[in-house]
Design an enzyme around this catalytic site. Structure first.
Site, mmCIF file in Angstrom:
data_model
loop_
_atom_site.group_PDB
_atom_site.id
_atom_site.type_symbol
_atom_site.label_atom_id
_atom_site.label_comp_id
_atom_site.label_asym_id
_atom_site.label_seq_id
_atom_site.Cartn_x
_atom_site.Cartn_y
_atom_site.Cartn_z
ATOM 1 N N ARG A 1 0.855 -1.192 0.000
ATOM 2 C CA ARG A 1 0.000 0.000 0.000
ATOM 3 C C ARG A 1 0.886 1.235 0.000
ATOM 4 N NH1 ARG A 1 -3.674 -2.437 -1.500
ATOM 5 N NH2 ARG A 1 -5.698 -2.764 -0.552
ATOM 6 N N HIS B 1 -1.358 0.909 -9.449
ATOM 7 C CA HIS B 1 -2.048 -0.002 -8.525
ATOM 8 C C HIS B 1 -2.693 -1.149 -9.316
ATOM 9 C CE1 HIS B 1 -4.234 -0.353 -4.408
ATOM 10 N NE2 HIS B 1 -4.114 -1.532 -4.983
HETATM 11 P P1 NDP Z 1 -2.072 -11.333 4.810
HETATM 12 O O1 NDP Z 1 -2.947 -10.753 5.864
HETATM 13 O O2 NDP Z 1 -2.271 -12.747 4.401
HETATM 14 O O3 NDP Z 1 -0.529 -11.181 5.245
HETATM 15 C C1 NDP Z 1 -0.026 -10.053 5.856
HETATM 16 C C2 NDP Z 1 1.419 -10.330 6.275
HETATM 17 O O4 NDP Z 1 1.960 -9.127 6.819
HETATM 18 C C3 NDP Z 1 1.513 -11.391 7.386
HETATM 19 O O5 NDP Z 1 2.670 -12.180 7.211
HETATM 20 C C4 NDP Z 1 1.657 -10.544 8.643
HETATM 21 O O6 NDP Z 1 2.338 -11.162 9.711
HETATM 22 C C5 NDP Z 1 2.489 -9.393 8.108
HETATM 23 N N1 NDP Z 1 2.363 -8.231 8.993
HETATM 24 C C6 NDP Z 1 1.246 -7.544 9.324
HETATM 25 N N2 NDP Z 1 1.538 -6.570 10.218
HETATM 26 C C7 NDP Z 1 2.858 -6.674 10.466
HETATM 27 C C8 NDP Z 1 3.760 -5.984 11.304
HETATM 28 N N3 NDP Z 1 3.352 -4.982 12.101
HETATM 29 N N4 NDP Z 1 5.055 -6.378 11.321
HETATM 30 C C9 NDP Z 1 5.487 -7.396 10.551
HETATM 31 N N5 NDP Z 1 4.680 -8.106 9.721
HETATM 32 C C10 NDP Z 1 3.392 -7.736 9.684
HETATM 33 O O7 NDP Z 1 -2.191 -10.353 3.562
HETATM 34 P P2 NDP Z 1 -2.010 -10.710 2.007
HETATM 35 O O8 NDP Z 1 -0.714 -11.394 1.839
HETATM 36 O O9 NDP Z 1 -3.222 -11.347 1.462
HETATM 37 O O10 NDP Z 1 -1.949 -9.218 1.396
HETATM 38 C C11 NDP Z 1 -0.964 -8.299 1.787
HETATM 39 C C12 NDP Z 1 -1.280 -6.907 1.293
HETATM 40 O O11 NDP Z 1 -1.054 -6.809 -0.096
HETATM 41 C C13 NDP Z 1 -2.733 -6.450 1.445
HETATM 42 O O12 NDP Z 1 -3.010 -6.041 2.772
HETATM 43 C C14 NDP Z 1 -2.809 -5.313 0.454
HETATM 44 O O13 NDP Z 1 -2.479 -4.088 1.081
HETATM 45 C C15 NDP Z 1 -1.743 -5.653 -0.572
HETATM 46 N N6 NDP Z 1 -2.331 -5.941 -1.882
HETATM 47 C C16 NDP Z 1 -1.976 -5.141 -2.940
HETATM 48 C C17 NDP Z 1 -2.475 -5.393 -4.176
HETATM 49 C C18 NDP Z 1 -2.061 -4.587 -5.341
HETATM 50 O O14 NDP Z 1 -2.629 -4.748 -6.432
HETATM 51 N N7 NDP Z 1 -1.076 -3.734 -5.208
HETATM 52 C C19 NDP Z 1 -3.409 -6.499 -4.424
HETATM 53 C C20 NDP Z 1 -3.696 -7.278 -3.260
HETATM 54 C C21 NDP Z 1 -3.176 -6.994 -2.033
HETATM 55 P P3 NDP Z 1 1.777 -12.525 10.391
HETATM 56 O O15 NDP Z 1 2.068 -13.610 9.381
HETATM 57 O O16 NDP Z 1 2.591 -12.676 11.611
HETATM 58 O O17 NDP Z 1 0.316 -12.292 10.601
HETATM 59 C C1 OXD Z 2 -6.267 -5.401 -2.919
HETATM 60 C C2 OXD Z 2 -5.850 -4.476 -3.950
HETATM 61 O O1 OXD Z 2 -6.145 -5.116 -1.735
HETATM 62 O O2 OXD Z 2 -6.252 -4.658 -5.126
HETATM 63 O O3 OXD Z 2 -6.763 -6.491 -3.295
HETATM 64 O O4 OXD Z 2 -5.101 -3.562 -3.676
#
Ligand code: NDP
Ligand code: OXD
Length: 319
Positions: free
Chosen positions: A234, A282
């Site tokens: 993000r 994005h």
């Molecule tokens: P998940 O919720 O499956 O994974 C999030 C990961 O981030 C987990 O490993 C979590 O740790 C880690 N995390 C969260 N907070 C912290 C912190 N404070 N310190 C360290 N690690 C942290 O999310 P997804 O993998 O499904 O998606 C990730 C992000 O990708 C979404 O939130 C979104 O913002 C972005 N995204 C962007 C897209 C785009 O087109 N650009 C499309 C889709 C998603 P833990 O394993 O310990 O919980």
């Molecule tokens: C998502 C994105 O969060 O598209 O899926 O950014």
């Protein structure tokens, strides 16, 4: 929990064309009514499908049972101060995961193979090979965020021969991947990475994490020169002036950004024209209505059969 003939589903999106979602919904669930406006029949709305819903648009729906985020990230849902206290379900879908892994692999390979450099040479009709392209096994790719998307990208990069490490909030284990966790683990993670891929969610804890403080902890020189940054998480995770300063001081070599603090990226942003920046609008893993609507409808149906909801967001952690 059974479906009522009068139930309605609210589609609350801004910045996206709702029509394609309506079309796919009509195909996947012809018997259900999808509405764009909750104002009439508020008491009939049982589910809401949201992307950057307008502030307060989910408030005052007395029979709302579940909010479905139309993206994997949910910061856009929490942006609204008046979210009802019902489960929030996010997207976890093979389609979206594959799109993100393709994007990460594309960008990692592009930087490993000096893509920006060769495109510039082509533009100037320069035939030169004076810089070594390191082999994949010489490059460490570190993934910030080992969730659904980070894990899959890690596995695909491993298959290509890269050394892969990852950082998460709690300890995660992935075969062949060196993992670190928590604030204390971040420094050790950063010491050894050549390409940092950010797939973190935007939460109060991660906001602005991609900053000079982080760049100063990365190693100065690796097989690609200074470290490379790829952020597809993000925009709120990154400090854009710090990224530009780190590029100009040679602390970062090249950067790929898919997400920005303000989207669309303002026309006067220096990121548009910086020679060491690759940017996309994005679009790393766009939500595909064709793939996602049938999955959401299947979740609604299983919920109505009394099965538990999957992929519920942790409200306290905000992801
Ligand atoms: P998940 O919720 O499956 O994974 C999030 C990961 O981030 C987990 O490993 C979590 O740790 C880690 N995390 C969260 N907070 C912290 C912190 N404070 N310190 C360290 N690690 C942290 O999310 P997804 O993998 O499904 O998606 C990730 C992000 O990708 C979404 O939130 C979104 O913002 C972005 N995204 C962007 C897209 C785009 O087109 N650009 C499309 C889709 C998603 P833990 O394993 O310990 O919980
Ligand atoms: C998502 C994105 O969060 O598209 O899926 O950014």
């Amino acid at each position: 929990m059974t479906s009522g003939a009068n139930d309605k589903i609210l589609l609350a999106v801004t910045g996206w064309d709702p029509e394609v979602w309506q079309t796919e919904f009509a195909k996947a669930a012809p018997g259900r009514k999808l509405v764009l406006d909750a104002n009439t029949d508020k008491e009939k709305i049982r589910y809401a499908l949201v992307w950057k819903q307008r502030q307060g648009s989910l408030a005052g729906l007395p029979n709302l049972e579940v909010i479905f985020s139309l993206g994997a990230g949910v910061d856009h849902v929490f942006h609204d101060q008046q979210i009802p206290d019902v489960p929030i379900v996010r997207i976890v879908s093979p389609d979206l995961t594959m799109r993100m892994s393709e994007y990460v692999v594309w960008q990692v390979l592009d930087h490993q193979r000096l893509g920006l450099r060769y495109r510039e040479q082509q533009r100037q009709r320069v035939w030169r090979e004076d810089r070594r392209q390191p082999a994949a096994h010489e490059v460490t790719v570190g993934i910030l965020g080992l969730g659904v998307l980070g894990r899959d990208a890690a596995q695909k990069l491993r298959m290509l021969g890269f050394r892969v490490s990852g950082w998460s909030r709690r300890l995660q284990t992935i075969e062949g991947v060196t993992t670190y966790f928590g604030k204390d683990g971040l420094r050790d993670f950063l010491k050894d990475v050549d390409i940092v891929v950010c797939l973190l969610p935007l939460t109060p804890d991660t906001k602005g994490i991609l900053s000079m403080t982080m760049f100063a902890q990365m190693k100065a020189e690796g097989p690609l020169g200074a470290p490379t940054l790829i952020n597809a998480g993000r925009g709120g995770l990154q400090n854009e002036p710090d990224i530009l300063a780190a590029l100009d001081r040679g602390m970062l070599s090249v950067v790929t950004l898919d997400v920005f603090n303000k989207e669309p990226l303002p026309k006067d942003s220096p990121l548009w024209t910086h020679p060491q920046v690759m940017l996309t609008p994005h679009a790393a893993a766009s939500s595909s209505p064709q793939a996602l609507v049938p999955e959401i409808v299947a979740q609604i149906e299983s919920y109505e059969r009394g099965e538990p909801l999957k992929n519920i967001v942790d409200r306290a952690a905000q992801y």
